[in-house]
Motif scaffolding. Structure first.
Motif, PDB file in Angstrom:
ATOM      1  N   ASP A   9       0.817  -1.212   0.000  1.00  0.00           N
ATOM      2  CA  ASP A   9       0.000   0.000   0.000  1.00  0.00           C
ATOM      3  C   ASP A   9       0.851   1.261   0.000  1.00  0.00           C
ATOM      4  O   ASP A   9       0.572   2.214  -0.731  1.00  0.00           O
ATOM      5  CB  ASP A   9      -0.971  -0.001   1.188  1.00  0.00           C
ATOM      6  N   SER A  38      -5.135   3.932  -6.499  1.00  0.00           N
ATOM      7  CA  SER A  38      -4.003   3.887  -5.570  1.00  0.00           C
ATOM      8  C   SER A  38      -3.951   5.069  -4.618  1.00  0.00           C
ATOM      9  O   SER A  38      -3.377   4.967  -3.542  1.00  0.00           O
ATOM     10  CB  SER A  38      -2.681   3.844  -6.350  1.00  0.00           C
ATOM     11  N   LEU A  42      -7.183   2.624  -2.398  1.00  0.00           N
ATOM     12  CA  LEU A  42      -6.245   1.757  -1.678  1.00  0.00           C
ATOM     13  C   LEU A  42      -6.029   2.235  -0.239  1.00  0.00           C
ATOM     14  O   LEU A  42      -6.154   1.415   0.689  1.00  0.00           O
ATOM     15  CB  LEU A  42      -4.918   1.671  -2.438  1.00  0.00           C
TER      16      LEU A  42
END
Length: 156
Positions: A9, A38, A42
């Motif tokens: 991550d 992202s 995420l």
């Protein structure tokens, strides 16, 4: 370059932000929309499952950096009995992205921004209209705060 175990991550968020910042082509909004996974989704998902970071629990009215989101045209955020915090807002944004409830805002045949909506059983839970620059600013805020708080935890 590989990604160390347990840092997926962190690295994906960092690399995506760097990629968007350094890109000089004509598809900057396309790249940003792809990068939203992202930069926003995420961190939200990892926070829910693993990280439990404090900044996600801040009341939206106490985050001056994102007031432009709350003041965006036709903004609607139904908390649905939950807190008025960043985590809840990101849940609604994540739902809109995951279910592709996204529309482009165009002007003179140019992509100027997006509308992201979340609904459940026909009830709108989120309507968010952001210009390209605002979406980028918001995504970078989430990514930066996520990485900053994780760095503090590592340093402690």
């Amino acid at each position: 370059m590989g990604i160390p175990t347990g840092k997926y991550d962190i690295e994906l968020t960092r690399r995506t932000k760097e990629l968007i910042q350094s890109y000089k082509g004509k598809y900057n909004l396309t790249l940003l929309m792809n990068g939203i996974l992202s930069l926003i989704v995420l961190p939200h998902q990892y926070n829910a499952r693993v990280r439990k970071l404090n900044f996600m629990n801040k009341d939206l009215n106490d985050i001056p950096e994102i007031q432009f989101v709350l003041n965006s045209p036709n903004f609607h955020f139904d908390r649905r009995g939950k807190n008025n915090d960043l985590k809840n807002l990101l849940t609604r944004i994540r739902n809109g992205i995951a279910h592709q409830r996204i529309e482009s805002i165009s002007e003179d045949n140019r992509w100027k921004g997006v509308i992201i909506q979340d609904s459940h059983n026909g009830n709108i839970g989120l309507n968010l209209e952001l210009k390209t620059s605002e979406l980028r600013k918001f995504a970078f805020y989430i990514a930066d705060e996520y990485l900053k708080e994780l760095n503090k935890k590592v340093s402690s």
